[in-house]
Design an enzyme around this catalytic site. Sequence first.
Site, PDB file in Angstrom:
ATOM      1  N   LYS A 169      66.736  18.950  26.052  1.00 29.24           N
ATOM      2  CA  LYS A 169      65.983  19.834  25.159  1.00 29.24           C
ATOM      3  C   LYS A 169      65.352  20.940  25.997  1.00 29.24           C
ATOM      4  CE  LYS A 169      61.959  20.553  23.908  1.00 29.24           C
ATOM      5  NZ  LYS A 169      62.001  22.029  23.751  1.00 29.24           N
ATOM      6  N   GLU A 245      58.072  16.948  36.994  1.00 25.02           N
ATOM      7  CA  GLU A 245      57.806  18.130  37.826  1.00 25.02           C
ATOM      8  C   GLU A 245      56.797  18.956  37.053  1.00 25.02           C
ATOM      9  OE1 GLU A 245      58.836  18.661  40.781  1.00 25.02           O
ATOM     10  OE2 GLU A 245      60.557  17.359  41.019  1.00 25.02           O
ATOM     11  N   CYS A 279      55.701  27.556  39.265  1.00 33.07           N
ATOM     12  CA  CYS A 279      54.791  26.455  39.621  1.00 33.07           C
ATOM     13  C   CYS A 279      54.408  26.494  41.091  1.00 33.07           C
ATOM     14  CB  CYS A 279      55.446  25.126  39.267  1.00 33.07           C
ATOM     15  SG  CYS A 279      57.114  25.032  39.926  1.00 33.07           S
ATOM     16  N   GLU A 380      45.455  26.483  36.624  1.00 33.95           N
ATOM     17  CA  GLU A 380      46.713  27.137  36.987  1.00 33.95           C
ATOM     18  C   GLU A 380      46.747  28.490  36.262  1.00 33.95           C
ATOM     19  OE1 GLU A 380      50.301  25.343  35.351  1.00 33.95           O
ATOM     20  OE2 GLU A 380      51.394  25.775  37.196  1.00 33.95           O
TER      21      GLU A 380
END
Length: 476
Positions: A169, A245, A279, A380
């Site tokens: 997905k 991850e 990331c 973040e």
Amino acid sequence: MLFIDGAWTPAASGREFASRDPASGEVLGTVADAGREDAVAAVAAAQRAFRAWSKQTAHQRSAVLHRAWQLMTERREELATLMTREQGKPLKMARNEVGYAADFLLWFAEEAKRVYGETIPSARADQRFIVMHQPVGVAAMITPWNYPISMLTRKIAPALAAGCTVVVKPAEQTPLCAIATVKLLEEAGVPAGVVNLVTSSDPGPIGDVMLGEPAVRKISFTGSTEVGKVIAARAAEQMKRVSLELGGHAPFLVFNDADPVHAAKGAAAIKLLNTGQACICPNRLFVQRSIVEPFAATLRDRLEKVVAGHGLTSGVGVGPLIDEQALAKMQRQVDDALAKGAEVLAGGKRLTGPEYDKGCFWEPTVLRGVTPDMLVYREETFGPIAPIVEFDDEDEVLEMANDTTYGLASYVYTRDLSRALRTAEALDFGIIGINDVNPTSAAVPFGGIKESGLGREGARQGIHEYLDEKVCGIAL
Ligand code: NAP
């Protein structure tokens, strides 16, 4: 269209959703909007295909991946253009991503043939031990929009090499890149049911099927830590294996024995990678006080010079953010930092004008005087904001660098070898770049510690995420 059991089919509900260019808002196409029923069909197809695929020899599976690598390499330009249109990164970066994505196909075409077992001496003279590896079964994969092709091959290639079948997905924002990737795998000769694709605008029901169906033995997820935790908790109910991850909050340490100009050029390059939406982008730039002036001046000049715009326009170095929510986050972090005493050296606001108004563009921004009480120091950012934090000594900066729940990437600039090794050992991060802003490759293990995730992708480790280890004790 969904790809289930080797056939391109509409969603059972008949529903579709649109994919848009984030720089212009233009609709690029519509795709099938899968629901629960489609996900169940995809898992069933993967389960049926597992027996035959896992029985193929490693050499046969390797040949399919090798063909896929050839096709992706030939279609680099076409795929990169699609990626720039759908995801927004400048064309040069999209070409790099397609190259990185293809690297995983080639790497795991080779690793398929290197799944070695072991024999272990026994304490008993009449006994032998053999350790063998076998594919876990059906693997379900959920991927993000920021690296829409390489995040697929980083998972699909090792899974197929290991002998697993998969249900994927992709992110809602980048279904066309996923469709192009799966078409290429089909053309490379992946048999029906081995790779199944369910595009959807609503991840909940799809995730639910992946987590609830006992046939799925492995979940591999790349995305936010928030969603990763939900997936890990649900996967525990059936003790499914997980690879996660997740998010990062990379520190970038510049010591006063480093060249501040060289370090600032590196910081600018990695900060603007994918418009800051990676990331591994640095989120806190720690610079030793005595060299902060030349570092900040170079970083400011670099970020001011970068041209923002549509990624297909020549000379553009920074594209749009993915959506309005991302822009709102930039605004919130900058407002908060300014209210708490930071200074803007460059950028600091949304870009406006005819070229920018239909997309979500933010000026590359440098903040100075950032402190631990600010949002940008903790959250973040996922955008082009470079916050500079000044420090005085090594112990202090290591403590600050590790003061985060994340543990993905980190960077150190120093010319002192002892310091480089000391800091590499002391940093609680899975990836460390020493005077290097590109510490990644299909050949090395990628992954985080702490709340940045579990497991490793790429490298020789990557295939073991899709293999069960069995020991066989034999009495003679
Ligand atoms: P996200 O919101 O967590 O979404 C990632 C994927 O999960 C998407 O396909 C999303 O589907 C799906 N998803 C969301 N909620 C779900 C649920 N309840 N059940 C099942 N699936 C669900 O993350 P994102 O904003 O797309 O990606 C950015 C994040 O990814 C950042 O934190 C970044 O650091 C991280 N990332 C990590 C790595 C790494 O290797 N460590 C690499 C790239 C990105 P929809 O698109 O339909 O919402």
